[in-house]
Design an enzyme around this catalytic site. Structure first.
Site, PDB file in Angstrom:
ATOM      1  CG  ASP A 373      -1.804   1.069   1.393  1.00 23.41           C
ATOM      2  OD1 ASP A 373      -2.434   1.386   0.376  1.00 23.41           O
ATOM      3  OD2 ASP A 373      -1.941   1.615   2.496  1.00 23.41           O
ATOM      4  CE  LYS A 374       0.504   7.350  -2.829  1.00 26.07           C
ATOM      5  NZ  LYS A 374       0.724   8.624  -2.169  1.00 26.07           N
ATOM      6  CB  THR A 524      -1.625   4.340  -4.272  1.00 25.32           C
ATOM      7  OG1 THR A 524      -2.073   5.511  -3.607  1.00 25.32           O
ATOM      8  CG2 THR A 524      -1.237   4.686  -5.694  1.00 25.32           C
ATOM      9  N   GLY A 525      -4.702   4.620  -4.072  1.00 20.02           N
ATOM     10  CA  GLY A 525      -5.867   5.324  -4.565  1.00 20.02           C
ATOM     11  C   GLY A 525      -5.487   6.682  -5.124  1.00 20.02           C
ATOM     12  CE  LYS A 552      -5.990   0.841  -1.922  1.00 18.93           C
ATOM     13  NZ  LYS A 552      -5.513   1.455  -0.679  1.00 18.93           N
ATOM     14  CG  ASP A 575      -4.902  -1.552   2.965  1.00 21.51           C
ATOM     15  OD1 ASP A 575      -5.547  -0.944   2.094  1.00 21.51           O
ATOM     16  OD2 ASP A 575      -3.935  -1.071   3.555  1.00 21.51           O
TER      17      ASP A 575
HETATM   18  P1  ADP Z   1      -4.243   5.212  -0.441  1.00 22.93           P
HETATM   19  O1  ADP Z   1      -4.369   4.075  -1.379  1.00 22.93           O
HETATM   20  O2  ADP Z   1      -3.080   6.059  -0.767  1.00 22.93           O
HETATM   21  O3  ADP Z   1      -4.320   4.814   0.998  1.00 22.93           O
HETATM   22  P2  ADP Z   1      -7.039   6.041  -0.358  1.00 22.93           P
HETATM   23  O4  ADP Z   1      -7.655   4.910  -1.102  1.00 22.93           O
HETATM   24  O5  ADP Z   1      -7.268   6.101   1.101  1.00 22.93           O
HETATM   25  O6  ADP Z   1      -5.492   6.176  -0.704  1.00 22.93           O
HETATM   26  O7  ADP Z   1      -7.552   7.388  -0.999  1.00 22.93           O
HETATM   27  C1  ADP Z   1      -7.391   7.647  -2.385  1.00 22.93           C
HETATM   28  C2  ADP Z   1      -7.503   9.086  -2.705  1.00 22.93           C
HETATM   29  O8  ADP Z   1      -8.790   9.570  -2.319  1.00 22.93           O
HETATM   30  C3  ADP Z   1      -6.520   9.963  -1.970  1.00 22.93           C
HETATM   31  O9  ADP Z   1      -5.299  10.022  -2.639  1.00 22.93           O
HETATM   32  C4  ADP Z   1      -7.249  11.287  -1.951  1.00 22.93           C
HETATM   33  O10 ADP Z   1      -7.034  11.961  -3.166  1.00 22.93           O
HETATM   34  C5  ADP Z   1      -8.703  10.903  -1.852  1.00 22.93           C
HETATM   35  N1  ADP Z   1      -9.183  10.965  -0.478  1.00 22.93           N
HETATM   36  C6  ADP Z   1      -9.579   9.932   0.292  1.00 22.93           C
HETATM   37  N2  ADP Z   1      -9.990  10.363   1.487  1.00 22.93           N
HETATM   38  C7  ADP Z   1      -9.827  11.692   1.517  1.00 22.93           C
HETATM   39  C8  ADP Z   1     -10.067  12.720   2.478  1.00 22.93           C
HETATM   40  N3  ADP Z   1     -10.553  12.452   3.694  1.00 22.93           N
HETATM   41  N4  ADP Z   1      -9.778  13.992   2.132  1.00 22.93           N
HETATM   42  C9  ADP Z   1      -9.294  14.272   0.922  1.00 22.93           C
HETATM   43  N5  ADP Z   1      -9.047  13.366  -0.023  1.00 22.93           N
HETATM   44  C10 ADP Z   1      -9.319  12.079   0.246  1.00 22.93           C
HETATM   45 MG    MG Z   2      -4.630   3.604   2.759  1.00 23.80          MG
END
Ligand code: ADP
Ligand code: MG
Length: 683
Positions: A373-374, A524-525, A552, A575
């Site tokens: 996960d990133k 990553t998201g 994922k 996750d």
């Molecule tokens: P990751 O895989 O990096 O953990 P997430 O799946 O949690 O990322 O989130 C993916 C994207 O969704 C983030 O990079 C962000 O752009 C957006 N995002 C998610 N939650 C929030 C939040 N609470 N505030 C702002 N942006 C969010």
């Molecule tokens: Mg995460």
């Protein structure tokens, strides 16, 4: 020998037939059962020893070999008396254990031992009273003696493999300084309650899990997390019971007690791991079962052979039969795997690697794709706001945009949210109240501030909000960073650019994994350019970006479908499905919340290098298991035929029963010590 035999009902240990000890609620019950057996074997060894020596001295054969003569009227009867005493006093633990095995329909090595000494004894009694012939008293006596000694030594060694749990329990200091109404009093750690305030002086151990409410210090957490560098602690930081406070004095508020504390959880996990059986265990069990029948048939076969087919007399045939049964005892096989898993789980725990399921660790050595996960894993997860962009159509101030975003984010758990709140606090903004907050995992969040609908999140979130694609495209940044858009009443008013730092350890970990022939992917998201940027910097093999949380797990599946053995490394909270889907689920950065459900392996620290360590632990564990199995089964290939007398006709070589017993015990002890060597390894 299972080091942790737990049964719901009182009764006998299914493994060795000894009475089970009542489980106390304390953690010290672990290993107590086998500690009491250790004492029993030792005592019986010493009680019978003088009589064994006497039996040897009185034996006609020994006298003949050593050229002395000590005969008197009734010598055979005295030998019978001594033999009977040793047979019963020394044999009881083996009979009890054999009864346990048989009543569980699982005849094993104790049954063989009991069988062997009973055959020898019955034969001797018959020789004394029923037919003229030489008795086997001294052979049986020494055989029992060697068995007692062997088991005693082996239990001692096994105890050495299980000791780590009580070591952990010892970490918790008995006393704590309770702060109440401005006064300090010393109380028992077991009596403090959640919400109580404790004072931790410099150089003292933190008594129990809590949150710092006053003071600053550095704390050595190596005993729990494996991290050797002291960790700085200040207001609102978590501290873990059992860790060592160094230079400053801290006031903490207790947040967890009893079985919820990190140490208790760790001990529970170690126990579970020691109870969880790796798949090779079944192999060992099967081999042991087969060996049991081989022993019985080889014993009977050689008796018949030496009595009828190649007649050497009943004594000779019986001696050989006993030796065969004894040497074939699958004892070492029973110890081969459990001793290794016990050490593995404690060695792991010492390094901040908690193994929840041995089967997971078992597969880890075969992993050829690690998916990280990133955010918060390869990167620090500490976002900083590097830029604020305003949509020129609106007359909104930078700080106002930040204030609104921080308002919404104050309800979110995301690491991006924390970065935004921190920026607002640094700018001394008052964070507004929010109503109707709603979070959209992988997208963003929304809520109402001063009756305006405020939405923050990525481009997906904005599209869901009904904002046009070109409006989103217009808000651009020259930096590499995650753009968090802010919409007020469905109008895109601006955006914040946040960036995260790559962990120093990530690069090293990925290099090491590549060196082990393992490919690395990142999931990553986050948007493509940010993800690709991290991917380039870390030299990753695959980058999956803009993946929604629910999706994922499909990426993990995709890799698996291509025939890869996949380990997924994530924080274990959002996750969970991918951790479960992967062949090996590794939860990272558990800190004090070690009870991560979906993972096979839990890493205490947030350090990708520990993934490398876990895989290397898996490989080392496997090496040890294979060595032990090969030894424990392979030795029979030589021992059984030798005991059966295959070398006798041409070379005159025979394995006497007591030598067979020594060989059998030695092979068990070698297995235990080979496992113990694992304790010395650095991961
Ligand atoms: P990751 O895989 O990096 O953990 P997430 O799946 O949690 O990322 O989130 C993916 C994207 O969704 C983030 O990079 C962000 O752009 C957006 N995002 C998610 N939650 C929030 C939040 N609470 N505030 C702002 N942006 C969010
Ligand atoms: Mg995460």
């Amino acid at each position: 020998m299972d080091p942790d035999v737990v049964s719901e009902k009182p009764g006998d240990c299914p493994k060795c037939g000894m009475k089970l000890v009542q489980m106390a609620s304390s953690h010290e019950d672990h290993g107590e059962h086998h500690a009491s057996m250790e004492i029993e074997f030792r005592n019986r060894f010493f009680i019978t020893l003088p009589f064994v020596i006497l039996a040897i001295i009185l034996s006609p054969n020994i006298q003949k070999w050593l050229h002395f003569n000590l005969d008197f009227f009734g010598r055979e009867l005295v030998l019978f008396a001594i033999g009977t005493f040793i047979f019963f006093i020394g044999g009881i633990p083996f009979f009890k254990a054999a009864r346990g095995e048989i009543s569980h329909k699982n005849p094993g090595m104790m049954t063989l031992v009991a069988f062997a000494i009973t055959v020898g004894y019955t034969f001797s009694v018959a020789a004394t009273f029923l037919f003229p012939g030489e008795s086997l008293y001294w052979e049986i006596a020494t055989l029992i003696s060697v068995f007692l000694l062997g088991h005693w030594l082996e239990m001692r060694a096994v105890r050495g493999t299980t000791g780590a749990l009580s070591e952990l329990a010892k970490l918790i200091p008995i006393q704590a300084h309770l702060l109440k109404n401005g006064k300090i009093s010393d109380v028992k750690t077991s009596e403090v309650q959640i919400g109580d305030r404790l004072l931790v002086k410099p150089g003292e151990k933190v008594p129990i899990d809590g949150i710092v409410i006053e003071g600053e210090s550095s704390v050595n957490e190596s005993m729990v997390t494996g991290e050797s560098r002291p960790v700085g602690k200040r207001k609102e930081d978590k501290v873990i019971g059992g860790t060592l406070n160094q230079d400053g004095s801290l006031t903490i508020e207790i947040s967890k007690t009893g079985s919820d504390t990190a140490i208790s959880q760790i001990m529970k996990l170690i126990r579970e791991a020691q109870g969880s059986k790796p798949n090779v265990q079944h192999l060992a069990d099967q081999a042991a079962g087969i060996l049991f029948y081989i022993a019985v048939f080889a014993g009977m076969g050689s008796f018949i052979f030496w009595l009828f087919l190649f007649p050497h007399g009943a004594i000779f045939a019986a001696t050989i039969a006993v030796a065969v049964v004894v040497v074939a005892c699958p004892h070492a096989l029973g110890l081969a795997i459990p001793t290794v898993t016990t050490i593995t789980s404690t060695l792991g725990a010492k390094n901040g690697i908690l193994i929840k399921d041995m089967k997971g660790l078992e597969i880890a050595r075969k992993v050829n794709y690690v998916v990280f996960d990133k955010t918060g894993t390869l990167t620090k997860g500490e976002f900083g706001v590097s830029e604020i962009i305003i949509n020129s159509k609106f007359r909104i101030q930078n700080l106002e945009l930040l204030r609104l975003a921080a308002g919404i984010e104050s309800h979110s758990q995301h690491s991006i949210a924390q970065g935004i709140i921190k920026e607002a606090e640094d700018k001394k903004l008052k964070i507004p109240d929010v109503e109707n907050f709603k979070s959209f995992p992988g997208r963003g969040a929304t809520g109402a501030i001063d009756n305006n609908r405020v939405t923050v999140g990525n481009s997906r979130m904005m599209r869901d909000e009904g904002i046009k694609e070109d409006a989103i495209k217009k808000l651009k940044t020259t930096r590499v960073g995650t753009i968090v858009y802010v919409a007020v009443d469905k109008e895109l008013t601006g955006a914040l650019v946040l960036s995260d730092l790559i962990r120093d350890e990530s690069k090293e970990a990925i290099e090491k994994l590549h060196g082990m022939g393992i490919k690395v992917a990142m999931l990553t998201g986050d948007v493509k350019d940010v993800a690709d940027d991290v991917g380039r910097k870390l030299n990753l093999d695959t980058v999956f970006s803009q993946v929604l949380p629910d999706d994922k797990v499909n990426k993990v599946r995709e890799l698996q479908r291509d025939g890869n053995i996949v380990a997924m490394v994530g924080d274990g909270v959002n996750d969970a499905p991918s951790l479960t889907q992967a062949h090996v689920g590794i939860a990272i950065g558990a800190g004090t919340d070690v009870a991560v459900e979906s993972a096979d392996i839990v890493l205490m620290k947030n350090n990708p290098m520990d993934v490398v360590k876990a895989i290397s632990l898996s490989r080392k564990t496997n090496d040890k298991m294979v060595q032990n199995l090969v030894w424990a089964t392979g030795y029979n290939v030589f021992a059984i035929p030798t005991a059966a007398g295959i070398l006798y006709p041409s070379f005159g070589v025979l394995l006497r029963p007591e030598w067979a017993a020594i060989l059998m015990s030695a092979s068990s002890i070698i297995v235990v010590f080979n496992a113990l060597l694992l304790r010395r390894t650095t991961l």
